[in-house]
Structures are given as C-alpha cells and as structure tokens.
Design an enzyme around this catalytic site. Structure first.
Site, short mmCIF file in Angstrom:
data_model
loop_
_atom_site.label_atom_id
_atom_site.label_comp_id
_atom_site.label_asym_id
_atom_site.label_seq_id
_atom_site.Cartn_x
_atom_site.Cartn_y
_atom_site.Cartn_z
N GLU A 117 7.84 3.17 -89.83
CA GLU A 117 8.92 2.18 -89.72
C GLU A 117 8.24 0.83 -89.78
OE1 GLU A 117 10.98 -0.60 -88.95
OE2 GLU A 117 10.85 -0.05 -86.84
N CYS A 128 12.49 -5.39 -85.05
CA CYS A 128 12.56 -5.20 -86.49
C CYS A 128 14.02 -5.20 -86.96
CB CYS A 128 11.86 -3.91 -86.91
SG CYS A 128 12.38 -2.48 -85.96
#
Length: 515
Positions: free
Chosen positions: A286, A320
């Site tokens: 990720e 994020c």
C-alpha cells in the site's frame, strides 16, 4: 463459540470519566519514557549498542525510548528461527492460531488507553486519533481470527463418481512485514497478524519513527501465547537491513505500507530470484495516495466543508487516505472554500500529551521541512487563503493550510504531501470533475458530495480509486466494513481488513483421490 465480528467502539472523550481515565494513562506512560528496548528473536531479548532514538514529535527534547538496532546477522538468525517455527506453527490447528489473536485482542482492549497514550507520545496523535488507531488494531485481531476460521473450511469443488476432490489453503512460509509510522499500532498489528494467523512466521521491521509502539504489540502477542519465533522484532536502519530483508532467499512475502518510492523499490527487488531461492516472492504493498473530494453542483455545502476539513486535517493530513485535492463545481466554489476556512479556524493545534487538541505535530523534522517546501510551492501555484504557518522551535508543528485556484496538473495537485495542506480547483461540470479526479498516478481513496443519483452511479465505476465514499469524507475506513487498498500507484489493492486478505499469505492446494 466465536461471536460475529463487531467493530471496536471509539472512546467518547466528551464523557468526563473517559477524559480522566485517558489522562491517567498519559501520566502512567510518561513515567515509563526513555527506557531501552531490545530486539526479539525466537522469544529472546537482545540488546545492541547501536540504538534508534525515538522522540516526541511535539516535544523534540522528550525521548520516548532507545530501541536496539538489528544488523544483517540478526536478520539471518531470525530467518533460521522463523523457518524452524514454521514447521510447528503451520501445523497447529487454525482454530488454535485464531484464538491467539482473540486473546491478544482482549489484552489490547484491557490496555486500550495505555496503548493510545503511547501513540500520543511517540506518533504525536491527538486523543481521538490515537483511540481510533488502537481500536483498528483490535479490529484486525478479531476480524482476521474469524477469517481464518472461515478459510480453514476450504472451498467446495465439483465431484464425480468414484472421485473425491478437495480445495484448501496452506501457509507459504516466513515473510517480512514493514509497517508505517502513521498508524503505528493498527497497521503494524494488521500487517503482522494476518500472515501469522494464516500459519506464517514473520520478521517485523517497524518504522524507525515509532518502534516503541511496535514493541508493545510484540509483548501483547507473546502474552497471548504466540510461540517463540513466530514473530521476530527487528527494528533498524532501512538502508542497513531493509533491502537485505527483501532480498533474502528465505523471504516468501513482503507486506509493506509506506511511500510510493519505497514500495516500487521493494516490488523491483522482490522480482529478482536470489541464489538458492525456490519460489516467487509475493509483494503486498500500500503506497499512498493523492486523494480527491468532488463537490457537485447540488451538494450540501455544510456537509462538503465538514468532509473536506476533517479529511484534510485529521492527524495533520498524515494519512494515505487524507484529502489533499478538492474539485468544486464553479457555482459552489467560493461558498465551499469560505465554509471550509470557517471550520478550519476552529481547529486547535498543540501537544496532545498536554491537552486534547485537534492537531498535533508532524512526525519528524524531515517531514516538517518537506511540508514547508510544498507550502512555498503552493504560494507560486495558487492563492493561499488560510494558514501557511509552521513552527519547529519545540515540536514539528505545521498549521492547517488551504490553497485555491490551483491548476489540476500543478505539483500541489499531483504529488503526495502527507501534511495538512489542501488545494482547491474549480470545474464546469461533472465530466470535468471526474477527468481531474483521475488525472493523478494514484488511486487510493476519493469522495463525492452530491444529491445527483446519476452522478453517483457514474462515479461508482468511473472514479478510479479503490475506496470511494459518497456524501462523507474520504478517510476513516473501518475493518470489515470498508476493506482498504487502492489502484494504480497506490499499491496492489490488497484490501486490508477484507475477506480476501488472508489468502495473500496462503497457497491454494487441490487434492484429488480416485476410489
């Protein structure tokens, strides 16, 4: 009997008793600051002379802990240990492995405020953000334990006369887990215990910014009865041991959360087959985002502003999933900006170890400097309408910052900042909004604020992100409710906290027997 999964509730800090309990936890943790912490290999604590020094981002003179640094030799020893542990751990009943996670969840739940207090000190998290971080870690433990119980049943296959066909999953072997600092408990926990409950030992290399919180996780897993060697704690310098762990011939998988640059590096290195390697490594990555909120022509302005402000400035934008781009229909553009500024003025900034504030400091000096540079870039690329201030005299404080009239292809609209900076641009219609929203290399999260059902249905398929939200902010995915992972350069879309995640750490096997 295992009850159905239920999301761990957040603490209500408007309740006086909860506030007092959390203050007590902060006081307790403060008395424990500055200790030395070891490596943990095969259950043995190993202290080294070379240390990672963890400090409070909001008070740079306050040392959280001195954590021993691993060397390549330690990595080799840990792999030997993990391979030995693999032989017994993979053979243990899936129910037994799952119950280690359930017990760890119970321990973490009892120590919830204490763990959150460590997050306040080491990661600089405000109270509610720290509480959410700990709750998510507990959710991962509970959810992945239940998912293992389901996977243990295997899958149904077609059968023929005089033949029996079986389809089941088996563990793949030791792997490397590299979590980030921004969810120092939750992601460290989730990325480690998913492969563990699937039967795989792990080498956990925590972020050099938050190693003490990760060490607390190791203690919980040990207390829960995890056998020696199944989790090995290897903090250290990424340049010294990071590549070595990824390249190692015994690494079956790398579970990584972090920057695009590091993720791509891992992906490239893992593809190379080393001498003595007998399998292809898996990379679960990720790698960040450049997340957009679209505000449609008929949107609720108050809802839009609330979604933008909390998505952009929660935990100082160090997520994020944080909103860093806003695309507003031209008819609402000035209204949405004005309302967003009004809400942003209400946000408090300070040291969360001393008071309950909305925003704390950013994680380190390097990140502070990076965000300041982007603020200067923003002044050249758009119009500063609020904020732009920063102060690193005692802690790494960057204040919430809003720019408007930024070109969709400007750096401020394209590059991940990972700080409390959001840029606005206007669009003439929904077609243009979608075009701008999709014009980055990232595809993690996004949101659409709209009352137009046709537009929402279009966005469902055309807004190219892994996690899309309607009429709410673009952060705060919940385990089991909104499995998390993105498209494009945001990573491998692994959907952490979802029903497909554990299979990434397992191999499917078919056995067919003729009678």
């Amino acid at each position: 009997m295992v009850l159905p999964f239920k999301h761990e509730p957040f603490t209500d800090f408007t309740v006086k008793e909860n506030r007092e309990a959390f203050k007590e936890a902060l006081h307790k943790v403060k008395t424990e600051l500055g200790k030395d912490y070891p490596l943990v290999i095969n259950g043995e604590k190993m202290y080294t002379k070379d240390k990672l020094v963890s400090v409070n981002p909001a008070n740079k003179e306050q040392v959280i802990g001195n954590v021993s640094k691993a060397t390549k030799q330690h990595v080799d020893i840990a792999f030997e240990t993990a391979l030995e542990a693999f032989e017994t751990w993979r053979s243990m009943a899936p129910e037994a492995r799952a119950h280690v996670l359930f017990r760890a969840a119970a321990i973490a739940r009892r120590r919830k405020h204490e763990l959150s207090a460590w997050l306040v000190y080491e990661a600089g998290k405000p109270w509610n953000q720290a509480d959410g971080d700990t709750a998510e870690g507990i959710d991962f433990l509970e959810y992945y334990g239940r998912q293992m119980l389901e996977l243990a049943k295997g899958k149904q296959l077609n059968q023929r006369e005089n033949e029996n066909n079986q389809y089941f999953y088996k563990a793949i072997g030791p792997g490397v887990v590299i979590p980030p600092w921004n969810f120092a408990f939750a992601i460290a926990c989730g990325t480690a215990v998913a492969p563990i409950v699937a039967g795989n030992p792990v080498l956990l290399k925590p972020s050099e910014n938050t190693p003490v919180v990760a060490y607390k996780l190791i203690g919980i897993l040990e207390e829960a009865g995890l056998p020696k060697g199944v989790v090995n704690f290897l903090p250290g310098d990424p340049l010294e041991i990071g590549d070595y762990m990824v390249d190692h011939k015994e690494t079956r998988f790398i579970n990584f959360t972090g920057s695009r640059a590091t993720g791509v590096r891992i992906y490239e290195r893992a593809a190379k087959v080393q001498q003595g390697q007998q399998f292809l490594k898996r990379v679960i990555a990720e790698m960040g985002g450049k997340d957009t909120i679209i505000v449609d022509k008929d949107a609720d302005v108050d809802m839009a502003a609330d979604a933008i402000v909390h998505s952009a400035f929660g935990f100082s934008g160090q997520k994020c999933s944080a909103c860093s781009r806003v695309i507003v229909h031209k008819d609402l553009y000035e209204q949405v900006i004005e309302k967003s500024v009004e809400l942003t003025k209400e946000l408090s900034v300070g040291n969360p170890a001393e008071q309950d504030v909305y925003m704390g400091a950013v994680v380190n000096q390097k990140q502070f400097n990076k965000i300041k540079e982007y603020i200067e870039i923003g002044k050249a690329e758009g119009t500063l309408v609020y904020g732009g201030n920063a102060d690193d005299s005692t802690g790494n404080f960057v204040y919430p910052t809003i720019f408007k009239d930024v070109d969709p292809k400007a750096r401020l609209m394209q590059e991940e900042i990972f700080g409390p900076v959001v840029a606005f641009t206007k669009a003439n219609n929904f077609d243009e909004m979608l075009e701008i929203a999709n014009n980055t290399e990232y595809g993690l999260t996004g949101a659409v604020i709209s009352n137009n059902r046709a537009h929402l249905e279009r966005a469902k398929y055309e807004f190219d992100v892994g996690n899309l939200y309607f009429n709410r902010g673009c952060t705060a995915a919940i385990v089991g409710y909104q499995p998390f992972g993105g498209f494009k350069m945001s990573g491998t879309d692994s959907k952490a906290g979802g029903p497909d995640y554990l299979q990434l750490f397992m191999e499917a096997k078919v056995v067919s027997e003729k009678f």
